[in-house]
Design a protein around this motif. Structure first.
Motif, PDB file in Angstrom:
ATOM      1  N   TYR A 175     -41.394  48.826  37.949  1.00 39.96           N
ATOM      2  CA  TYR A 175     -41.658  47.423  38.675  1.00 39.96           C
ATOM      3  C   TYR A 175     -41.955  47.556  40.021  1.00 39.96           C
ATOM      4  CZ  TYR A 175     -40.014  45.203  34.232  1.00 39.96           C
ATOM      5  OH  TYR A 175     -39.689  44.852  33.067  1.00 39.96           O
ATOM      6  N   ALA A 176     -41.463  48.721  40.603  1.00 39.14           N
ATOM      7  CA  ALA A 176     -41.600  48.796  42.226  1.00 39.14           C
ATOM      8  C   ALA A 176     -42.527  49.944  42.745  1.00 39.14           C
ATOM      9  CB  ALA A 176     -40.101  48.999  42.544  1.00 39.14           C
ATOM     10  N   GLY A 177     -43.600  50.275  41.822  1.00 40.39           N
ATOM     11  CA  GLY A 177     -44.523  51.245  42.455  1.00 40.39           C
ATOM     12  C   GLY A 177     -44.328  52.416  42.137  1.00 40.39           C
ATOM     13  N   ALA A 178     -43.433  52.714  41.759  1.00 41.16           N
ATOM     14  CA  ALA A 178     -42.980  54.354  41.519  1.00 41.16           C
ATOM     15  C   ALA A 178     -42.540  54.705  40.026  1.00 41.16           C
ATOM     16  CB  ALA A 178     -41.707  54.715  42.171  1.00 41.16           C
ATOM     17  N   PRO A 179     -43.432  54.583  39.124  1.00 44.55           N
ATOM     18  CA  PRO A 179     -43.431  55.050  37.736  1.00 44.55           C
ATOM     19  C   PRO A 179     -42.822  56.286  37.617  1.00 44.55           C
ATOM     20  CG  PRO A 179     -45.400  54.265  38.024  1.00 44.55           C
ATOM     21  CD  PRO A 179     -44.702  53.855  39.453  1.00 44.55           C
ATOM     22  N   TRP A 180     -43.340  57.112  38.487  1.00 50.03           N
ATOM     23  CA  TRP A 180     -42.825  58.648  38.252  1.00 50.03           C
ATOM     24  C   TRP A 180     -41.550  58.916  38.383  1.00 50.03           C
ATOM     25  CZ3 TRP A 180     -40.727  61.617  41.951  1.00 50.03           C
ATOM     26  CH2 TRP A 180     -40.714  61.061  43.292  1.00 50.03           C
ATOM     27  N   LYS A 181     -40.826  58.080  38.909  1.00 53.98           N
ATOM     28  CA  LYS A 181     -39.442  58.351  39.128  1.00 53.98           C
ATOM     29  C   LYS A 181     -38.770  57.702  37.906  1.00 53.98           C
ATOM     30  CE  LYS A 181     -38.826  58.287  44.019  1.00 53.98           C
ATOM     31  NZ  LYS A 181     -37.583  58.122  45.212  1.00 53.98           N
ATOM     32  N   THR A 182     -39.406  56.873  37.019  1.00 53.29           N
ATOM     33  CA  THR A 182     -39.052  56.565  35.877  1.00 53.29           C
ATOM     34  C   THR A 182     -39.198  57.670  34.880  1.00 53.29           C
ATOM     35  OG1 THR A 182     -39.237  54.039  35.737  1.00 53.29           O
ATOM     36  CG2 THR A 182     -39.562  55.059  33.501  1.00 53.29           C
ATOM     37  N   GLN A 183     -40.371  58.273  34.945  1.00 53.16           N
ATOM     38  CA  GLN A 183     -40.584  59.606  34.134  1.00 53.16           C
ATOM     39  C   GLN A 183     -39.759  60.646  34.255  1.00 53.16           C
ATOM     40  OE1 GLN A 183     -44.744  60.027  35.360  1.00 53.16           O
ATOM     41  NE2 GLN A 183     -45.042  57.891  34.978  1.00 53.16           N
ATOM     42  N   ARG A 184     -39.296  60.881  35.468  1.00 50.27           N
ATOM     43  CA  ARG A 184     -38.333  61.958  35.617  1.00 50.27           C
ATOM     44  C   ARG A 184     -36.882  61.466  35.478  1.00 50.27           C
ATOM     45  NH1 ARG A 184     -37.311  63.335  42.038  1.00 50.27           N
ATOM     46  NH2 ARG A 184     -35.946  61.599  41.890  1.00 50.27           N
ATOM     47  N   ARG A 185     -36.308  60.357  35.579  1.00 49.17           N
ATOM     48  CA  ARG A 185     -35.050  59.982  35.345  1.00 49.17           C
ATOM     49  C   ARG A 185     -34.691  59.920  33.815  1.00 49.17           C
ATOM     50  NH1 ARG A 185     -31.750  61.496  39.319  1.00 49.17           N
ATOM     51  NH2 ARG A 185     -32.351  60.134  41.220  1.00 49.17           N
ATOM     52  N   VAL A 186     -35.767  59.399  33.216  1.00 51.36           N
ATOM     53  CA  VAL A 186     -35.645  59.239  31.474  1.00 51.36           C
ATOM     54  C   VAL A 186     -35.463  60.767  31.068  1.00 51.36           C
ATOM     55  CG1 VAL A 186     -36.773  58.613  29.598  1.00 51.36           C
ATOM     56  CG2 VAL A 186     -36.674  56.936  31.418  1.00 51.36           C
ATOM     57  N   ARG A 187     -36.532  61.413  31.412  1.00 48.95           N
ATOM     58  CA  ARG A 187     -36.248  63.053  30.907  1.00 48.95           C
ATOM     59  C   ARG A 187     -34.994  63.516  31.281  1.00 48.95           C
ATOM     60  NH1 ARG A 187     -40.436  66.537  29.539  1.00 48.95           N
ATOM     61  NH2 ARG A 187     -42.347  65.244  28.760  1.00 48.95           N
ATOM     62  N   GLN A 188     -34.347  63.218  32.396  1.00 46.93           N
ATOM     63  CA  GLN A 188     -33.265  63.873  32.978  1.00 46.93           C
ATOM     64  C   GLN A 188     -32.292  63.332  32.117  1.00 46.93           C
ATOM     65  OE1 GLN A 188     -31.591  62.124  36.518  1.00 46.93           O
ATOM     66  NE2 GLN A 188     -30.513  63.857  37.113  1.00 46.93           N
ATOM     67  N   ILE A 189     -32.047  62.227  31.889  1.00 51.96           N
ATOM     68  CA  ILE A 189     -31.113  61.645  31.096  1.00 51.96           C
ATOM     69  C   ILE A 189     -30.925  62.255  29.539  1.00 51.96           C
ATOM     70  CG2 ILE A 189     -30.225  59.261  29.878  1.00 51.96           C
ATOM     71  CD1 ILE A 189     -31.308  57.881  32.566  1.00 51.96           C
ATOM     72  N   MET A 190     -32.255  62.367  28.924  1.00 49.34           N
ATOM     73  CA  MET A 190     -32.120  62.749  27.571  1.00 49.34           C
ATOM     74  C   MET A 190     -31.812  64.367  27.714  1.00 49.34           C
ATOM     75  SD  MET A 190     -36.093  61.626  25.793  1.00 49.34           S
ATOM     76  CE  MET A 190     -36.869  62.199  27.246  1.00 49.34           C
ATOM     77  N   ASP A 191     -32.047  64.916  28.782  1.00 47.63           N
ATOM     78  CA  ASP A 191     -31.614  66.613  28.998  1.00 47.63           C
ATOM     79  C   ASP A 191     -30.130  66.603  28.813  1.00 47.63           C
ATOM     80  OD1 ASP A 191     -33.944  67.529  28.238  1.00 47.63           O
ATOM     81  OD2 ASP A 191     -34.642  67.544  30.610  1.00 47.63           O
ATOM     82  N   ILE A 192     -29.665  65.650  29.823  1.00 48.48           N
ATOM     83  CA  ILE A 192     -28.078  65.728  30.342  1.00 48.48           C
ATOM     84  C   ILE A 192     -27.232  65.200  29.008  1.00 48.48           C
ATOM     85  CG2 ILE A 192     -26.455  65.038  31.717  1.00 48.48           C
ATOM     86  CD1 ILE A 192     -28.476  65.324  34.100  1.00 48.48           C
ATOM     87  N   TRP A 193     -27.562  63.988  28.708  1.00 49.03           N
ATOM     88  CA  TRP A 193     -26.438  63.202  27.849  1.00 49.03           C
ATOM     89  C   TRP A 193     -26.699  63.112  26.550  1.00 49.03           C
ATOM     90  CZ3 TRP A 193     -22.250  63.317  29.675  1.00 49.03           C
ATOM     91  CH2 TRP A 193     -21.889  63.332  30.861  1.00 49.03           C
ATOM     92  N   TYR A 194     -27.690  63.898  25.906  1.00 48.43           N
ATOM     93  CA  TYR A 194     -27.999  63.856  24.593  1.00 48.43           C
ATOM     94  C   TYR A 194     -27.981  65.239  24.070  1.00 48.43           C
ATOM     95  CZ  TYR A 194     -29.179  58.893  24.440  1.00 48.43           C
ATOM     96  OH  TYR A 194     -29.083  57.557  24.827  1.00 48.43           O
ATOM     97  N   GLY A 195     -27.384  65.663  22.837  1.00 44.70           N
ATOM     98  CA  GLY A 195     -27.260  66.990  22.564  1.00 44.70           C
ATOM     99  C   GLY A 195     -27.364  67.023  20.826  1.00 44.70           C
TER     100      GLY A 195
END
Length: 560
Positions: free
Chosen positions: A411-431
């Protein structure tokens, strides 16, 4: 209540919500001896028990290695329906056949989504999550594609009596929300029809205006509710003063900031329905209340904060620590670092409050790195906020009211940060192991987040029913084909996607260039394709223009 109704059958009725669950248990061999028990002890004569702490027992004479089977029917209607469904679904005493039929059913359900690419572990995590969502059919429901099921719920809600909507006596309800208000608004905005919309709206309005907003309670309004309707915020209990409103739960407390934020969201739901139905007076009234979140935003702190009935801010107030156990004096289970972002219907309005897009993104970044600021802070924090699990900074993935936060960059002009954070959460908190989930699954909510994240698109109503749009993130599979409930399909292509290539370089929707980090639900519903070109470095221009942002209440109203 339970009853042994023959030498092979046990029937159970268990209260659940506003109704009951009925179980019909049939055993493959007659009981040799049977009886019941209650809190006073064993009763070998009585075949029926009513109340708490009750049970039944049976004994058998068996040969070596003999197996005794039990088959169970379930219904939320009555005992006879449970027995009927048992006979229909498990007609024979053949465990192997039942197991094989279940395997075939699950195989068919999971094949509603076909994926190519990703690692073996990612595929294991994905299909495990899809299983926990209740398969493809459960995914359709989560995506708003199971119109038949949603229509049944809408018809049932529209048919409720006044006493069912607002009980004359206070009873327990789910947390701090009126769930049907959001459900009806979201379903109608997605295009659901075939139910009495006027009656449903009347019940929504009654529930909002005439039922208490006190957490975990449903019933007539209290003085706190009257205050909210007149002033636009739920008042905090003054420091040092004992709670005098008897309906407030001693453990759950007022949760006054969260209740205000939820009321603003529910007002938006009612405003949307009022506009659709041509009720201009209601539209004006509820649109004003939809902005009530602004009344608990403390600008000098940059956080949502509590106010007492005299309008003063509660002092002292720490957005990380205040509120007691689970923050419950002011919030529901989490703190202000979490709930400051709980404005699902008007992200643009929140951006404006924080001083614009750049400042908003800075504040979002801070959520993921903020620590505990005291030597023993981590231990104290986890003791005070046990529901805040799956932490990355102050972002708590383990509790459902924060899982939209990584998508707010869109919503704030930085969708690339959504892309990075979502991948990070998938890697860290799902096994893929026993510790594969980081918090409260809550009927599949953690798992459905992963499913959507892996697909690379998440509904804006991830936390609350909302505008009918899908937010784009970063698919982990190179090709995904989602079979739709009407026989069509939607294909997601993420060319060159990998652990490194997580950033969108360009996009095409149904073959046409696409420069928005979202698309309307109608595109998914009609079938089609989303094609993404992925790369190792972020394209900071893609989807960043102000006019490319997903819809928000404030931005849409300004454009009219």
């Amino acid at each position: 209540e339970l009853e042994i109704i023959s030498d092979r059958v046990l029937a159970v009725q268990e209260p659940r919500g506003g109704g009951s669950a009925f179980l019909y248990l049939e055993f493959s061999k007659p009981f040799f001896h049977r009886g019941t028990w209650n809190e006073n002890g064993i009763d070998s004569i009585a075949l029926r028990q009513v109340g708490d702490h009750i049970g039944a027992f049976a004994s058998y004479r068996t040969a070596s290695h003999e197996q005794i089977l039990v088959r169970i029917g379930f219904s939320d209607q009555d005992r006879d329906q449970a027995a009927l469904w048992l006979k229909q679904e498990i007609p024979e005493w053949n465990f192997a056949a039942v197991r094989e039929a279940a395997r075939r059913a699950w195989d068919g359900s999971l094949q509603i989504v076909n994926v190519q690419g990703g690692t073996e572990e990612e595929r294991i995590k994905f299909f495990t999550a899809l299983y926990r969502v209740n398969g493809g059919e459960g995914l359709w429901r989560a995506m708003g594609l199971d119109e038949g099921e949603h229509r049944k719920r809408a018809i049932a809600y529209a048919g409720r009596s006044e006493e069912q909507v607002v009980p004359s006596r206070h009873t327990i309800r789910a947390m701090f929300m009126h769930q049907n208000i959001g459900f009806i608004a979201s379903a109608y905005l997605r295009g659901l029809r075939g139910f009495d919309v006027e009656r449903a709206y009347a019940n929504m309005k009654m529930e909002f205006m005439q039922s208490t907003k006190i957490p975990w309670r449903v019933g007539p309004p209290t003085e706190l509710d009257d205050f909210y309707l007149n002033h636009g915020f739920f008042p905090a209990r003054p420091a040092g003063q004992a709670e005098w409103v008897s309906q407030v739960d001693p453990f759950e407390k007022r949760q006054c900031v969260t209740v205000t934020l939820q009321a603003a969201y529910e007002s938006w739901c009612l405003a949307q329905m009022a506009r659709e139905l041509g009720k201009e007076k209601d539209w004006t009234y509820f649109s004003e209340h939809a902005r009530d979140y602004q009344k608990v935003y403390r600008s000098e702190l940059g956080f949502m904060a509590p106010r007492t009935a005299d309008g003063r801010w509660v002092e002292p107030f720490d957005p990380k620590w205040s509120g007691g156990l689970g923050g419950r004096e002011y919030f529901a289970e989490n703190n202000s670092w979490s709930y400051t972002w709980y404005v699902p219907h008007d992200v643009q309005g929140l951006i404006d409050l924080m001083g614009g897009r750049e400042r908003f993104v800075e504040r979002l970044d801070a959520v993921f790195v903020e620590q505990y600021d005291q030597p023993d802070g981590k231990f104290r924090f986890l003791a005070q906020f046990p529901d805040e699990t799956g932490l990355i900074g102050q972002y708590s993935h383990g509790n459902e009211f924060t899982r939209h936060i990584p998508y707010l960059y869109n919503y704030a002009g930085a969708p690339w940060k959504t892309q990075r954070r979502v991948r990070q959460i998938m890697d860290i908190w799902y096994g893929a192991g026993p510790l594969g989930l980081c918090g409260d699954e809550d009927s599949g909510l953690l798992s459905v987040w992963y499913v959507f994240a892996a697909l690379g698109m998440s509904p804006a109503n991830l936390v609350c029913p909302n505008y009918p749009v899908w937010l784009i993130s970063s698919p982990i599979f190179e090709r995904t084909v989602l079979a739709l409930s009407d026989g069509g399909s939607f294909t997601i292509l993420a060319k060159n996607s990998s652990a490194q290539n997580k950033y969108i370089q360009s996009a095409r929707l149904n073959g046409a260039p696409w420069d928005k980090p979202w698309f309307e639900h109608s595109h998914l519903r009609q079938g089609g394709s989303l094609e993404l070109m992925m790369g190792a470095k972020p394209n900071r221009q893609w989807g960043s223009a102000p006019e490319a942002a997903p819809p928000s209440f404030s931005s849409l109203e300004r454009s009219k």
